[in-house]
Design an enzyme around this catalytic site. Structure first.
Site, PDB file in Angstrom:
ATOM      1  N   SER A 110       0.817  -1.221   0.000  1.00  7.40           N
ATOM      2  CA  SER A 110       0.000   0.000   0.000  1.00  7.40           C
ATOM      3  C   SER A 110       0.854   1.276   0.000  1.00  7.40           C
ATOM      4  O   SER A 110       1.930   1.320   0.600  1.00  7.40           O
ATOM      5  CB  SER A 110      -0.877  -0.005   1.254  1.00  7.40           C
ATOM      6  OG  SER A 110      -1.474   1.248   1.452  1.00  7.40           O
ATOM      7  N   TYR A 133      -2.179   5.338  -4.290  1.00  2.12           N
ATOM      8  CA  TYR A 133      -3.251   6.304  -4.062  1.00  2.12           C
ATOM      9  C   TYR A 133      -2.835   7.552  -4.804  1.00  2.12           C
ATOM     10  O   TYR A 133      -1.717   8.056  -4.587  1.00  2.12           O
ATOM     11  CB  TYR A 133      -3.396   6.633  -2.574  1.00  2.12           C
ATOM     12  CG  TYR A 133      -4.241   5.667  -1.783  1.00  2.12           C
ATOM     13  CD1 TYR A 133      -5.478   5.244  -2.248  1.00  2.12           C
ATOM     14  CD2 TYR A 133      -3.814   5.189  -0.541  1.00  2.12           C
ATOM     15  CE1 TYR A 133      -6.264   4.372  -1.505  1.00  2.12           C
ATOM     16  CE2 TYR A 133      -4.596   4.320   0.203  1.00  2.12           C
ATOM     17  CZ  TYR A 133      -5.820   3.913  -0.294  1.00  2.12           C
ATOM     18  OH  TYR A 133      -6.604   3.061   0.425  1.00  2.12           O
ATOM     19  N   THR A 159      -5.837   2.548  -6.735  1.00  2.00           N
ATOM     20  CA  THR A 159      -7.115   2.432  -6.020  1.00  2.00           C
ATOM     21  C   THR A 159      -7.926   3.705  -6.244  1.00  2.00           C
ATOM     22  O   THR A 159      -7.442   4.806  -5.982  1.00  2.00           O
ATOM     23  CB  THR A 159      -6.876   2.211  -4.516  1.00  2.00           C
ATOM     24  OG1 THR A 159      -6.176   0.977  -4.344  1.00  2.00           O
ATOM     25  CG2 THR A 159      -8.183   2.149  -3.745  1.00  2.00           C
ATOM     26  N   LYS A 253      -8.096  -0.701  -9.076  1.00  2.00           N
ATOM     27  CA  LYS A 253      -8.787  -1.397  -7.978  1.00  2.00           C
ATOM     28  C   LYS A 253      -9.938  -0.541  -7.469  1.00  2.00           C
ATOM     29  O   LYS A 253      -9.750   0.652  -7.201  1.00  2.00           O
ATOM     30  CB  LYS A 253      -7.789  -1.646  -6.838  1.00  2.00           C
ATOM     31  CG  LYS A 253      -8.391  -2.218  -5.560  1.00  2.00           C
ATOM     32  CD  LYS A 253      -7.297  -2.614  -4.583  1.00  2.00           C
ATOM     33  CE  LYS A 253      -7.836  -3.210  -3.298  1.00  2.00           C
ATOM     34  NZ  LYS A 253      -8.258  -2.212  -2.321  1.00  2.00           N
ATOM     35  N   HIS A 277     -13.450  -2.158  -1.485  1.00  4.67           N
ATOM     36  CA  HIS A 277     -12.529  -1.819  -0.401  1.00  4.67           C
ATOM     37  C   HIS A 277     -12.880  -2.602   0.870  1.00  4.67           C
ATOM     38  O   HIS A 277     -12.749  -2.117   1.996  1.00  4.67           O
ATOM     39  CB  HIS A 277     -12.572  -0.316  -0.127  1.00  4.67           C
ATOM     40  CG  HIS A 277     -11.256   0.288   0.242  1.00  4.67           C
ATOM     41  ND1 HIS A 277     -10.438   0.917  -0.666  1.00  4.67           N
ATOM     42  CD2 HIS A 277     -10.589   0.365   1.426  1.00  4.67           C
ATOM     43  CE1 HIS A 277      -9.343   1.362  -0.053  1.00  4.67           C
ATOM     44  NE2 HIS A 277      -9.417   1.031   1.214  1.00  4.67           N
TER      45      HIS A 277
HETATM   46  C1  LIG Z   1      -6.851  -2.585   7.691  1.00  2.00           C
HETATM   47  C2  LIG Z   1      -7.082  -2.392   6.228  1.00  2.00           C
HETATM   48  C3  LIG Z   1      -6.352  -1.434   5.538  1.00  2.00           C
HETATM   49  C4  LIG Z   1      -6.549  -1.262   4.163  1.00  2.00           C
HETATM   50  N1  LIG Z   1      -5.760  -0.372   3.498  1.00  2.00           N
HETATM   51  C5  LIG Z   1      -5.884  -0.268   2.145  1.00  2.00           C
HETATM   52  C6  LIG Z   1      -4.992   0.550   1.400  1.00  2.00           C
HETATM   53  O1  LIG Z   1      -4.090   1.174   1.940  1.00  2.00           O
HETATM   54  N2  LIG Z   1      -5.178   0.604   0.052  1.00  2.00           N
HETATM   55  C7  LIG Z   1      -6.157  -0.095  -0.597  1.00  2.00           C
HETATM   56  O2  LIG Z   1      -6.280  -0.008  -1.824  1.00  2.00           O
HETATM   57  N3  LIG Z   1      -6.998  -0.886   0.088  1.00  2.00           N
HETATM   58  C8  LIG Z   1      -6.866  -1.004   1.427  1.00  2.00           C
HETATM   59  N4  LIG Z   1      -7.690  -1.851   2.110  1.00  2.00           N
HETATM   60  C9  LIG Z   1      -8.697  -2.649   1.378  1.00  2.00           C
HETATM   61  C10 LIG Z   1      -8.068  -3.968   0.938  1.00  2.00           C
HETATM   62  O3  LIG Z   1      -7.083  -3.744  -0.047  1.00  2.00           O
HETATM   63  C11 LIG Z   1      -9.099  -4.919   0.336  1.00  2.00           C
HETATM   64  O4  LIG Z   1      -9.803  -4.243  -0.678  1.00  2.00           O
HETATM   65  C12 LIG Z   1     -10.083  -5.457   1.360  1.00  2.00           C
HETATM   66  O5  LIG Z   1      -9.436  -5.743   2.578  1.00  2.00           O
HETATM   67  C13 LIG Z   1     -10.701  -6.722   0.801  1.00  2.00           C
HETATM   68  O6  LIG Z   1     -11.638  -7.248   1.654  1.00  2.00           O
HETATM   69  P1  LIG Z   1     -11.327  -8.430   2.694  1.00  2.00           P
HETATM   70  O7  LIG Z   1     -10.623  -7.793   3.830  1.00  2.00           O
HETATM   71  O8  LIG Z   1     -12.676  -8.925   3.024  1.00  2.00           O
HETATM   72  O9  LIG Z   1     -10.471  -9.454   1.989  1.00  2.00           O
HETATM   73  C14 LIG Z   1      -7.517  -2.039   3.480  1.00  2.00           C
HETATM   74  C15 LIG Z   1      -8.244  -2.997   4.190  1.00  2.00           C
HETATM   75  C16 LIG Z   1      -8.028  -3.188   5.534  1.00  2.00           C
HETATM   76  C17 LIG Z   1      -8.817  -4.253   6.255  1.00  2.00           C
END
Ligand SMILES: Cc1cc2nc3c(=O)[nH]c(=O)nc-3n(C[C@H](O)[C@H](O)[C@H](O)COP(=O)(O)O)c2cc1C
Length: 404
Positions: A110, A133, A159, A253, A277
């Site tokens: 990320s 981002y 994203t 994404k 997300h």
């Molecule tokens: C704690 C946390 C932080 C996240 N940070 C980002 C991020 O920095 N960038 C991003 O594109 N998605 C981020 N996401 C979303 C994840 O990339 C992903 O889309 C999501 O966790 C998928 O769902 P799942 O947790 O049910 O597998 C984050 C998700 C979580 C749980």
């Protein structure tokens, strides 16, 4: 707290993560936006589909290899980008990236990571994707892309669903701050988790080394960061310029509509990740597994379509593949493992998911990923043909509705 060997599926790791993390951090990881409808729907919707096995096939060797976004994978999973990973465990992104490589899958780092592009590149021998981002300064965006080029990353994933911060009420309720700091709302939560506090302090604190702010480090709250830096006018023309500058696979994404998917084809991106997300941004959107087949039908012959969100079982991965997804991504599952047990936890989560995926394919009668198709999936609770073909349409509707 449960022991690592007593965790037999992803859900078992949730309890371990909860017992080790201070409440604000557990809820930051686990929670979603507003009423968490989308968060719940993502995982729940997989139960709307039943698997249909076709036996008497030779499945002595199940080959799960596939190349996705230019990354050769031993089995069709990529680890979703998650910000602030070292707040869950000091081993952080490096542990996750190393385990992804060991498991033969891809790792997505990320922009909001607590480990640098360069450090991950040195440690992670497997496929690496950088999640960008878009900031409101193209000089800074191009600088991040140049660092990824120099560090040998394989792909960039932009994203697009965070143009404003999602409304995550659990974070407000539990007094989450970024970086973690004590306040009147969260004091007892941290006091109840002394081991986490010691690990965090010993782990060297907190920084966001990929965000090119002049001073690095403390950005105040996440919301302030989003407000100050996040680009709110992402255009396809801008994306095309970034793609040209990068010159390798570039994926988007966070798309959820056929119209956006078609625009992505027109812009020439290599792939899209159908994602909401993890239910953390716009609440009230559909489960990604309910969207994937229609998007694949619209654009799947022109770019790669990957599913992200709610995957907790190998059978979920297989259902998504049967719908036409090239691969799946998981976010929280590896974080549960990391938070509960550090690097060994990540290793076990990935190993369990891999075994489940291989076992499900074998039980369906598929020896490789090209053999899985929509023949292997149907709507859950499907009525026998003799009922649907004859005079009882009302009964069938009632029953179908009741399984939703
Ligand atoms: C704690 C946390 C932080 C996240 N940070 C980002 C991020 O920095 N960038 C991003 O594109 N998605 C981020 N996401 C979303 C994840 O990339 C992903 O889309 C999501 O966790 C998928 O769902 P799942 O947790 O049910 O597998 C984050 C998700 C979580 C749980």
């Amino acid at each position: 707290m449960s022991r690592l060997e007593e965790c037999f599926n992803v859900q078992d790791f949730v309890a371990a993560a909860r017992s080790r993390l201070p409440a604000p951090l557990f809820h930051y990881m686990e929670g979603g936006a507003e009423d968490e409808l989308t968060l719940r729907a993502n995982s729940g919707a997989f139960a709307r589909y039943d698997l249909v096995p076709h036996y008497l096939h030779d499945i002595r060797k199940v080959d799960m290899r596939r190349t996705v976004f230019g990354c050769p994978l031993e089995w069709p999973l990529l680890l979703s980008p998650t910000g602030l990973t070292r707040v869950f465990h000091p081993a952080g992104e490096l542990a996750v990236a190393e385990e992804a490589a060991r498991a033969g899958i891809g790792y997505c780092l990320s922009t909001m990571a607590t480990t640098s592009i360069e450090a991950v590149s040195q440690r992670c021998t497997g496929p690496k994707i950088y999640q960008l981002y878009l900031l409101n300064d193209d000089g800074l965006n191009l600088h991040m892309i140049d660092r990824c080029k120099a560090a040998g990353f394989d792909a960039i994933c932009l994203t697009v669903d965070t143009i404003v911060a999602g409304n995550r009420e659990r974070d407000l309720r539990h007094g989450l701050t970024v970086p973690p700091r004590l306040n009147s709302k969260n004091f007892w939560s941290f006091a109840q988790r002394p081991r986490w506090c010691l690990d965090y302090l010993a782990g060297g604190g907190f920084s966001l080394p990929n965000v090119p702010t002049p001073d690095g480090g403390d950005l105040g709250t996440l919301a302030a960061f989003f407000a100050a830096k996040m680009e709110q006018n992402i255009t396809w023309a801008r994306i095309e310029r970034l793609m040209k500058h990068w010159g390798k696979p570039f994926v988007i994404k966070g798309l959820q509509s056929i119209a956006n998917a078609r625009d992505a084809v027109a812009a020439g991106v290599s792939g899209i990740i159908v994602s909401n997300h993890g239910g953390r941004q716009l609440d009230g959107t559909a489960a990604t597994v309910d969207l994937i087949a229609d998007i694949v039908d619209a654009v799947g012959d022109q770019l790669e379509v990957v599913l992200d969100g709610g995957v907790r079982r190998g059978s979920h991965i297989v259902k998504a593949l049967a719908m036409g997804a090239r691969a799946c991504m998981v976010g929280r599952p590896y974080l549960y493992g990391l938070a509960g047990f550090g690097q060994p936890g990540v290793q076990r989560v990935l190993s369990l998911l891999r075994q489940e995926t291989a076992r499900t394919l074998a039980l369906l009668g598929c020896a490789n990923l090209d053999e899985i198709s929509r023949q292997h999936i149907t709507v859950a609770g499907k009525l026998p043909q003799f009922l649907t073909a004859t005079a009882q349409p009302d009964a069938s509707h009632t029953l179908l509705r009741s399984v939703k």
